[in-house]
Each structure stands twice: as C-alpha cells, then as structure tokens.
Scaffold this active site. Structure first.
Site, PDB file in Angstrom:
ATOM      1  N   GLY A 193       0.792  -1.229   0.000  1.00 34.99           N
ATOM      2  CA  GLY A 193       0.000   0.000   0.000  1.00 34.99           C
ATOM      3  C   GLY A 193       0.821   1.274   0.000  1.00 34.99           C
ATOM      4  N   ASP A 249       5.165  -1.823 -13.765  1.00 36.94           N
ATOM      5  CA  ASP A 249       5.532  -2.485 -12.507  1.00 36.94           C
ATOM      6  C   ASP A 249       6.027  -3.908 -12.760  1.00 36.94           C
ATOM      7  OD1 ASP A 249       4.473  -0.154 -11.597  1.00 36.94           O
ATOM      8  OD2 ASP A 249       2.626  -1.038 -10.833  1.00 36.94           O
TER       9      ASP A 249
HETATM   10  C1  GLA Z   1       0.617   2.202 -11.089  1.00 41.23           C
HETATM   11  C2  GLA Z   1       0.398   1.262 -12.273  1.00 41.23           C
HETATM   12  C3  GLA Z   1       1.503   1.446 -13.315  1.00 41.23           C
HETATM   13  C4  GLA Z   1       1.679   2.926 -13.694  1.00 41.23           C
HETATM   14  C5  GLA Z   1       1.794   3.796 -12.435  1.00 41.23           C
HETATM   15  C6  GLA Z   1       1.814   5.271 -12.750  1.00 41.23           C
HETATM   16  O1  GLA Z   1       1.782   1.828 -10.403  1.00 41.23           O
HETATM   17  O2  GLA Z   1       0.376  -0.070 -11.846  1.00 41.23           O
HETATM   18  O3  GLA Z   1       1.202   0.674 -14.448  1.00 41.23           O
HETATM   19  O4  GLA Z   1       0.638   3.361 -14.523  1.00 41.23           O
HETATM   20  O5  GLA Z   1       0.725   3.541 -11.530  1.00 41.23           O
HETATM   21  O6  GLA Z   1       2.967   5.620 -13.432  1.00 41.23           O
END
Ligand code: GLA
Length: 369
Positions: A113, A166
């Site tokens: 979180g 990510d």
């Molecule tokens: C979250 C999403 C990513 C990206 C970021 C913002 O972490 O999982 O894919 O869009 O927000 O950059």
C-alpha cells in the site's frame, strides 16, 4: 501463530523464487500512454515457495496476512491475495502448459500500500516459481513475456487496470541501475544512476485513497486527448505545443504525459546528477499541477526532502493519491537528508518513514505488514 514453510509443506518445498518491487524515478502515468519510464528495483522482495499439492486442490498461504486460500482444481480463488496467484496459474495454463494443483507459500518484506508494487512482485515471483517447478524454458516464457502475463493476471484476475511498468520492473530491473522501458515495444535497457548519487524512498504515511477510480479517470482522459489529437496514443504527439489546443482538463493531462516522456528520454541519455534532480522536481510539479494526482502530504514531504542538504530532487513515486516519495541525493547523504526531512514532515503527527534503503533498525522488518 503463523505457519512456517516446513509446517505448510510438511518438509521442504520443491522450489523457491523471489522478485522485487519497484521505485519509479521518472515517467509516471506514461506506461498506459505507450510511453517511457525509468524504474529501479527495491531491495525488499516477495518470496514464493511452491510444491505440487498431492491432492485435487490449490492451497495458498500468506504468513503476512496469516490467511489460507483453498479451492478445487477447476474452482477459483476468492478476491484477495489469491486472485493474483490464481491469475498467474490460469494464464500459464492458457499458454498450453499443464499446471497441477499446487501448494503456494508467499511471504513479503515489501510494505503493502505504499506504492512500491508489492502486487507485481507477487505475480513475478509466482511466475518465476512456476517456471522453475514446471521447467518451462525461456523460449516459452522469457522475462518480458513473464511480465506481460503478470500484468494480465493483475488486470483480469485482481481486476486492477494497470499498465506494464511495474511488472517489467519487477521482472527485469535491478537495484543499482534504472531500467529504461518503452511501454509500446517493451524494449528495455539498464541505465546507470547519475554519478555519485544514491536514492532514498520515504513513505508519506498516507495510504492511497481513490487511487483506482482516479487512475481509471486519468486513463480515460488520456485516451480522449489522444483521439482528439488524432494519434494512437499520447506517446505519438509529435509537436508538444499541439496539446495546448485541447480543452481542459485534457490539455493539462496531455501536457503532463508529453513532457514526462521528454524528461525520461533526456534522462535516459545520461545527464548530470543536478539535471536529473531538476527533471524529478519538474515531474512532481507536473503530476501535482497538470495531472492532479498528488496530495498535500506528498507535496509537503517532497518540499521537506528538497530542503534537506544533499538532495538533488524529489518527487512522488507510483500512481499518487498517497504512498511514497523518492529523492535523488549525493552519495552518502541520503539517510541524513531523509532524517531531517522526516523531522520536519512528522511534526504535525504525520507518520512518515524511510522505506528504501531498508533501515537496519526497522521494527517491521522481521514482522512485515
Ligand atoms: C501504477 C500502475 C503502473 C503505472 C503507475 C503510474 O503503479 O500499476 O502501471 O501506470 O501507476 O505511473
């Protein structure tokens, strides 16, 4: 009392795997616009231990949550941590690979979180563990494909409409370099951090609120902006000035994405530490003013970091609406800078704390959340 792996498996598991979270340094809210980004991996990781279950059921266990999920071979996991794991299993099966019922033990020392992508770490660790257990070769599942499947698990099973950053970062980044990612082609390469610098990540103590609904709203605004500009995605805007013709708030959203991509491309070429810091500050101001995903606490924390000696730049990291800030510091000065920033930031009873590098006296390190 939580179960240890030996108790859960009745002996040693067949395989172990792990994957890190990520801290994004530049390129926020660009991935779903087919753009560019520069994350690094966190030192904290999620560990997955795996064995064939020996019965007709899947069994998942998390000591962090002290929760068990059990479901039949053809059943499904209830929404929760089991969704991410089940998603990985079902999507590997959809690749034509036979997956027997499994026992899965998942443990993390990533804070959940705070915007360090504990979910991507879980998916990537799970897929790595399956790749090892089932002896899936790199032709069938290389690190990029693994990231794509991890992202699909999150979208289709955990029902979070994320981009690819990510999972790419968790699958391919390391702790000492940035990973330049092109979200359209998934081309990627490691880029060194600016010389004589180090990073520090500080949690604002504010859990992300409204993140999912606002995230989806921003995605829709970007798609509408791209449509009005006649491009496939905002990444394709050739003349940055053209976004000024859009009506608000599409104009501001598109301006952020276009400028943020330019910042990443400049930084990825190799710039001085000072310039990198300026680009991070500019990114934060753009996320605050044009993209409107910051909150007063993240602004205050970044301000406090910027005011500390040795800090070259600071910005929120991740989707926003709470979570953490990252600062680029001169080598050897990050801990002190964060301590002085936190002394100022926590004055009003706020709960800011250092997340990366992991403080040696961190109380929750042995008892992760
Ligand atoms: C979250 C999403 C990513 C990206 C970021 C913002 O972490 O999982 O894919 O869009 O927000 O950059």
């Amino acid at each position: 009392m939580t179960l240890n792996p030996d108790t859960f498996f009745g002996g040693a598991p067949e395989v172990n795997a792990s994957a890190p979270g990520r801290v994004n340094l530049l390129g926020e809210h660009t991935d779903y616009n087919d753009g560019f980004m520069l994350p690094v991996a966190t030192p904290q990781r999620t560990m997955v231990a795996l064995s064939r279950s020996g019965d007709d059921h899947f069994h998942f266990y998390s000591p962090n949550l002290d929760a068990t999920v059990t479901f039949a071979r053809d059943g499904s996991a209830p929404q929760g941590f089991g969704s991410y794991i089940e998603g990985c299993i079902r999507l590997v099966q959809a690749e034509g690979i036979e997956v027997p019922p499994l026992r899965v033990y998942v443990e993390t020392d990533l804070p959940v979180g705070s915007g360090l992508s504990s979910s991507a770490a879980l998916e990537v660790a799970m897929l790595r563990a399956m790749r090892a257990l089932l002896e899936i070769g790199p032709d069938a599942l290389d690190d990029v494909k693994l990231a794509r499947i991890a992202q699909r698990a999150e979208i289709e099973y955990a029902r979070v409409n994320c981009g690819i950053m990510d999972q790419m970062a968790s699958s391919l980044a390391d702790e000492s370099n940035m990973l330049f990612i092109d979200a359209r082609t998934l081309e990627h390469r490691l880029v060194p951090l600016p010389p004589d610098t180090e990073l520090i990540v500080v949690d604002s103590g504010v859990a992300r609120k409204l993140a999912a609904s606002k995230y989806n709203e921003r995605r829709a605004e970007c798609e509408e902006g791209a449509k009005k500009l006649g491009v496939q995605a905002l990444r394709d805007v050739a003349d940055p000035a053209s976004v000024e013709s859009l009506p608000p708030p599409l104009r501001e959203r598109a301006r952020h994405v276009v400028q943020e991509n330019l910042r990443v491309l400049e930084a990825a070429q190799g710039v001085s530490a000072e310039r990198f810091g300026e680009l991070m500050n500019a990114s934060h101001f753009s996320l605050r003013d044009d993209y409107e995903v910051s909150i007063p606490e993240l602004d205050a924390l970044c301000e406090a970091l910027r005011a500390a000696p040795g800090v070259l730049g600071a910005r929120l990291t991740g989707a926003g609406f709470g979570g953490a800030c990252v600062a680029l510091c001169r080598k050897g000065q990050a801990q002190q800078a964060a301590a002085s920033a936190l002394a100022a930031y926590n004055q009003d009873g706020r709960q800011g704390r250092i997340l990366v590098p992991v403080p040696t006296d961190r109380k929750d390190h042995d008892e992760p959340v």
